[in-house]
Scaffold this motif. Structure first.
Motif, mmCIF file in Angstrom:
data_model
loop_
_atom_site.group_PDB
_atom_site.id
_atom_site.type_symbol
_atom_site.label_atom_id
_atom_site.label_comp_id
_atom_site.label_asym_id
_atom_site.label_seq_id
_atom_site.Cartn_x
_atom_site.Cartn_y
_atom_site.Cartn_z
ATOM 1 N N ALA A 200 0.846 -1.201 0.000
ATOM 2 C CA ALA A 200 0.000 0.000 0.000
ATOM 3 C C ALA A 200 0.878 1.247 0.000
ATOM 4 C CB ALA A 200 -0.929 -0.010 1.204
ATOM 5 N N GLY A 201 1.960 1.217 0.746
ATOM 6 C CA GLY A 201 2.894 2.337 0.749
ATOM 7 C C GLY A 201 3.681 2.441 -0.543
ATOM 8 N N LEU A 202 4.064 1.292 -1.104
ATOM 9 C CA LEU A 202 4.826 1.292 -2.359
ATOM 10 C C LEU A 202 4.041 1.909 -3.513
ATOM 11 C CD1 LEU A 202 6.603 -2.189 -2.533
ATOM 12 C CD2 LEU A 202 7.682 0.060 -2.380
ATOM 13 N N LYS A 203 2.744 1.663 -3.530
ATOM 14 C CA LYS A 203 1.918 2.151 -4.644
ATOM 15 C C LYS A 203 1.940 3.666 -4.757
ATOM 16 C CE LYS A 203 -1.243 -1.765 -4.549
ATOM 17 N NZ LYS A 203 -2.612 -2.197 -4.214
ATOM 18 N N SER A 204 2.072 4.356 -3.638
ATOM 19 C CA SER A 204 2.042 5.818 -3.674
ATOM 20 C C SER A 204 3.435 6.436 -3.552
ATOM 21 C CB SER A 204 1.147 6.351 -2.553
ATOM 22 O OG SER A 204 1.675 5.980 -1.289
ATOM 23 N N ASN A 205 4.471 5.615 -3.507
ATOM 24 C CA ASN A 205 5.825 6.112 -3.294
ATOM 25 C C ASN A 205 6.569 6.229 -4.615
ATOM 26 O OD1 ASN A 205 8.838 5.572 -2.839
ATOM 27 N ND2 ASN A 205 8.106 6.156 -0.825
ATOM 28 N N SER A 206 7.273 7.349 -4.791
ATOM 29 C CA SER A 206 8.066 7.507 -6.013
ATOM 30 C C SER A 206 9.521 7.849 -5.701
ATOM 31 C CB SER A 206 7.456 8.575 -6.918
ATOM 32 O OG SER A 206 7.501 9.829 -6.269
ATOM 33 N N SER A 207 9.970 7.545 -4.487
ATOM 34 C CA SER A 207 11.360 7.823 -4.145
ATOM 35 C C SER A 207 12.140 6.567 -3.748
ATOM 36 C CB SER A 207 11.450 8.847 -3.011
ATOM 37 O OG SER A 207 10.861 8.323 -1.834
ATOM 38 N N LEU A 208 11.453 5.509 -3.311
ATOM 39 C CA LEU A 208 12.144 4.304 -2.858
ATOM 40 C C LEU A 208 12.811 3.592 -4.028
ATOM 41 C CD1 LEU A 208 12.583 2.698 -0.191
ATOM 42 C CD2 LEU A 208 10.796 1.167 -0.988
ATOM 43 N N ARG A 209 14.108 3.385 -3.918
ATOM 44 C CA ARG A 209 14.864 2.722 -4.966
ATOM 45 C C ARG A 209 15.289 1.311 -4.563
ATOM 46 N NH1 ARG A 209 13.799 6.656 -7.554
ATOM 47 N NH2 ARG A 209 14.872 8.551 -8.065
ATOM 48 N N GLU A 210 15.344 1.057 -3.252
ATOM 49 C CA GLU A 210 15.857 -0.218 -2.758
ATOM 50 C C GLU A 210 15.020 -0.695 -1.573
ATOM 51 O OE1 GLU A 210 19.989 -1.754 -0.672
ATOM 52 O OE2 GLU A 210 20.001 0.073 -1.860
ATOM 53 N N LEU A 211 14.528 -1.941 -1.669
ATOM 54 C CA LEU A 211 13.760 -2.555 -0.589
ATOM 55 C C LEU A 211 14.342 -3.931 -0.318
ATOM 56 C CD1 LEU A 211 11.382 -2.652 1.389
ATOM 57 C CD2 LEU A 211 9.951 -3.460 -0.501
ATOM 58 N N ARG A 212 14.824 -4.128 0.885
ATOM 59 C CA ARG A 212 15.439 -5.404 1.264
ATOM 60 C C ARG A 212 14.573 -6.098 2.306
ATOM 61 N NH1 ARG A 212 20.034 -6.069 -1.258
ATOM 62 N NH2 ARG A 212 21.120 -4.245 -2.048
ATOM 63 N N ARG B 267 14.358 -0.212 -7.817
ATOM 64 C CA ARG B 267 15.366 -0.837 -8.672
ATOM 65 C C ARG B 267 15.966 -2.090 -8.046
ATOM 66 N NH1 ARG B 267 12.965 1.325 -11.974
ATOM 67 N NH2 ARG B 267 13.458 3.266 -12.967
ATOM 68 N N VAL B 268 15.979 -2.169 -6.716
ATOM 69 C CA VAL B 268 16.527 -3.326 -6.009
ATOM 70 C C VAL B 268 15.452 -3.864 -5.082
ATOM 71 C CG1 VAL B 268 18.267 -4.140 -4.365
ATOM 72 C CG2 VAL B 268 18.876 -2.408 -6.073
ATOM 73 N N LEU B 269 15.119 -5.130 -5.287
ATOM 74 C CA LEU B 269 14.147 -5.817 -4.437
ATOM 75 C C LEU B 269 14.779 -7.119 -3.977
ATOM 76 C CD1 LEU B 269 11.355 -6.105 -3.159
ATOM 77 C CD2 LEU B 269 10.551 -7.063 -5.329
ATOM 78 N N ASP B 270 15.141 -7.195 -2.700
ATOM 79 C CA ASP B 270 15.806 -8.375 -2.147
ATOM 80 C C ASP B 270 14.783 -9.216 -1.400
ATOM 81 O OD1 ASP B 270 17.378 -10.256 -0.891
ATOM 82 O OD2 ASP B 270 18.662 -8.809 0.136
ATOM 83 N N LEU B 271 14.450 -10.365 -1.968
ATOM 84 C CA LEU B 271 13.498 -11.300 -1.359
ATOM 85 C C LEU B 271 14.178 -12.628 -1.041
ATOM 86 C CD1 LEU B 271 10.450 -10.583 -3.682
ATOM 87 C CD2 LEU B 271 10.732 -9.871 -1.305
ATOM 88 N N PHE B 272 15.457 -12.596 -0.747
ATOM 89 C CA PHE B 272 16.207 -13.818 -0.481
ATOM 90 C C PHE B 272 15.669 -14.514 0.771
ATOM 91 C CE2 PHE B 272 19.708 -16.099 1.551
ATOM 92 C CZ PHE B 272 20.035 -16.977 0.546
ATOM 93 N N SER B 273 15.392 -15.778 0.653
ATOM 94 C CA SER B 273 14.975 -16.631 1.771
ATOM 95 C C SER B 273 13.754 -16.072 2.507
ATOM 96 C CB SER B 273 16.144 -16.837 2.737
ATOM 97 O OG SER B 273 15.815 -17.833 3.678
ATOM 98 N N THR B 274 12.667 -15.919 1.774
ATOM 99 C CA THR B 274 11.452 -15.364 2.369
ATOM 100 C C THR B 274 10.374 -16.410 2.626
ATOM 101 O OG1 THR B 274 10.711 -14.765 0.161
ATOM 102 C CG2 THR B 274 11.757 -13.027 1.459
ATOM 103 N N ALA B 275 10.745 -17.680 2.566
ATOM 104 C CA ALA B 275 9.776 -18.734 2.884
ATOM 105 C C ALA B 275 9.412 -18.639 4.361
ATOM 106 C CB ALA B 275 10.374 -20.104 2.576
ATOM 107 N N ARG B 276 8.218 -19.092 4.677
ATOM 108 C CA ARG B 276 7.817 -19.095 6.088
ATOM 109 C C ARG B 276 8.778 -19.964 6.877
ATOM 110 N NH1 ARG B 276 3.208 -16.757 7.258
ATOM 111 N NH2 ARG B 276 1.578 -16.629 5.703
ATOM 112 N N ARG B 277 9.111 -19.488 8.043
ATOM 113 C CA ARG B 277 9.993 -20.271 8.907
ATOM 114 C C ARG B 277 9.213 -21.416 9.511
ATOM 115 N NH1 ARG B 277 12.262 -14.894 11.427
ATOM 116 N NH2 ARG B 277 13.680 -14.371 9.778
ATOM 117 N N ARG B 278 9.812 -22.559 9.432
ATOM 118 C CA ARG B 278 9.177 -23.732 10.007
ATOM 119 C C ARG B 278 9.858 -24.082 11.305
ATOM 120 N NH1 ARG B 278 9.505 -26.353 4.376
ATOM 121 N NH2 ARG B 278 7.600 -25.592 3.439
#
Length: 108
Positions: free
Chosen positions: A45-57, A84-95
């Motif tokens: 919801a925040g990303l949709k209205s944001n035009s400055s974020l370049r990197e989300l980890r 420009r950078v979206l880091d979704l490394f190892s985002t599986a639910r923790r078991r």
């Protein structure tokens, strides 16, 4: 950098508000927090209205398939064009590991 802060679902609304203040933040690291799929909705919801974020980890955040799908959907539909950078490394639910069986000493 908000990584390693044990942020949970309650923090997601604050992240949404932070992202909604356009032009303020260019990089956000939420790695190693306890955000789940419901938090992904707020972040988007925040990303949709944001035009400055370049990197989300979001590395090592237990978003699961549903949460990752929501975030990727926003990017794929170009509802946010500055990321420009979206880091979704190892985002599986923790078991949780299986319970340990009691060990028995071998008969002597």
């Amino acid at each position: 950098d908000l990584s390693y802060n044990k942020l949970g679902a309650a923090a997601a609304e604050s992240v949404r508000k932070l992202l909604a203040v356009d032009g303020v933040i260019e990089s956000l690291d939420l790695s190693e927090n306890d955000l789940e799929a419901s938090a992904a909705e707020a972040i988007c919801a925040g990303l949709k209205s944001n035009s400055s974020l370049r990197e989300l980890r979001l590395a090592h955040v237990p978003l699961g398939d549903a949460g990752v799908g929501v975030i990727v959907g926003v990017v794929a539909r170009q509802l946010n064009t500055t990321l420009r950078v979206l880091d979704l490394f190892s985002t599986a639910r923790r078991r949780r590991p299986p319970p340990r069986r009691p060990t028995t000493s071998p008969a002597r």
